[in-house]
Design an enzyme around this catalytic site. Structure first.
Site, short mmCIF file in Angstrom:
data_model
loop_
_atom_site.label_atom_id
_atom_site.label_comp_id
_atom_site.label_asym_id
_atom_site.label_seq_id
_atom_site.Cartn_x
_atom_site.Cartn_y
_atom_site.Cartn_z
N GLY A 88 -59.70 -60.05 -36.86
CA GLY A 88 -58.55 -60.86 -36.47
C GLY A 88 -58.96 -62.19 -35.91
O GLY A 88 -58.13 -62.97 -35.45
N HIS A 94 -49.63 -71.96 -29.48
CA HIS A 94 -50.36 -70.80 -28.97
C HIS A 94 -50.67 -70.97 -27.48
O HIS A 94 -50.54 -72.06 -26.92
CB HIS A 94 -51.66 -70.60 -29.74
CG HIS A 94 -51.48 -69.98 -31.09
ND1 HIS A 94 -51.05 -70.70 -32.19
CD2 HIS A 94 -51.66 -68.71 -31.52
CE1 HIS A 94 -50.98 -69.89 -33.24
NE2 HIS A 94 -51.34 -68.69 -32.86
N LYS A 120 -56.64 -70.23 -26.53
CA LYS A 120 -57.06 -70.18 -27.94
C LYS A 120 -58.11 -71.26 -28.20
O LYS A 120 -57.94 -72.41 -27.77
CB LYS A 120 -55.86 -70.36 -28.87
CG LYS A 120 -56.18 -70.19 -30.34
CD LYS A 120 -54.92 -70.13 -31.17
CE LYS A 120 -55.23 -70.00 -32.66
NZ LYS A 120 -56.00 -68.78 -32.98
N THR A 146 -53.50 -69.19 -39.00
CA THR A 146 -52.21 -68.99 -39.68
C THR A 146 -51.69 -70.31 -40.24
O THR A 146 -51.20 -70.36 -41.37
CB THR A 146 -51.18 -68.40 -38.71
OG1 THR A 146 -51.67 -67.14 -38.23
CG2 THR A 146 -49.84 -68.19 -39.38
#
Length: 265
Positions: free
Chosen positions: A99, A155, A159, A166
């Protein structure tokens, strides 16, 4: 028959949620965790984990993989560490489900070649949320009719990569059906560098980082007298667990790398 799993990054918000999901799923068995701290500890020794989670923690991936016969390696760490973990897991013939975003095209090619050589599946998903994958698919459909498009992704402020995986994946899907073109006024000038966001094949991609956010994206299309906005919001990390669960099952059937959950739906 249970699928034996190792999780890298159990103390992160995504990793913590994944540990809870895996331990509750009857068809999964959590063997061990990989972390950059707490070698020799058990999850039960750490805050936020229940006392019955007697799962060993390792700091060295080679030792972890040598001591446990895992089927799947779930990586929820950082881009640099995730690439290293994925490569080593494949070398040990363990199937990675990743992920972590931020892989380069060259790294993806290298990992795919290794997966094929080892005949082991590998799934790298910029986003595990089913709704986010549908958002990307719908955006590709819309781009055939609305070639003027900008992407805004938002986000949390921890991050590391920008734009998000994405957003990049969305732009790549749109690029498949959209002719390359420069958007905006031909004499447009940024009076502050970066004000118009990143340029991906003429599309503008904007990244926002703030505390309180989780994972959100808007794909905004403009046409004569109208706009179309396709938006997805993840309110918490539980939104990603169905996607991880699906990938753990599906990676057992693969012998190559798949990039993007949309290729499995």
């Amino acid at each position: 028959m249970s699928i034996n799993i190792i999780v890298a990054g159990p103390r992160g918000k995504m990793g913590h949620e994944a540990v809870q999901m895996i331990t509750k799923e009857e068809s999964f068995r959590l063997l061990a965790c990989l972390d950059h701290k707490y070698d020799g500890y058990k999850l039960s020794d750490l805050d936020d984990f229940s006392n019955d989670l007697q799962i060993p923690i390792y700091t060295d991936i080679e030792t972890c993989l040598n001591e446990h016969q895992a089927d799947v390696f779930v990586d929820l760490t950082t881009p640099e560490v995730g690439y290293k973990h994925t490569k080593i897991a494949l070398q040990h013939k363990v199937r990675p489900v990743v992920g972590t975003t931020g892989f380069t095209d060259e790294q993806l090619i290298e990992l795919n070649e290794l997966a094929k050589k080892q005949k082991r599946g590998c799934i790298i998903a910029p986003n595990f949320a089913i709704g986010a994958v549908l958002m990307m698919k719908f955006s590709k459909m819309a781009a055939e009719y609305f070639p003027n498009v900008e992407i805004l992704e938002k986000h949390h402020d921890q991050k590391l990569d920008a734009p998000s995986g994405t957003a990049k994946k969305t732009a790549e899907l749109i690029k498949e059906v959209r002719e390359s073109k420069k958007q905006g006024h031909p004499n447009e000038e940024e009076t502050i560098p970066g004000a118009r966001g990143a340029d991906m094949d003429g599309m503008r991609v904007h990244s926002m980082r703030l505390p309180g956010l989780v994972a959100h994206q808007e794909v905004i299309f403009g046409g004569a007298g109208q706009t179309l906005t396709i938006r997805h919001d993840s309110m918490n990390r539980a939104s990603f667990m169905d996607g991880i669960k699906e990938c753990v099952h599906r990676v057992m059937e693969l012998e190559e790398l798949i990039y993007g959950l949309e290729n499995l739906l």
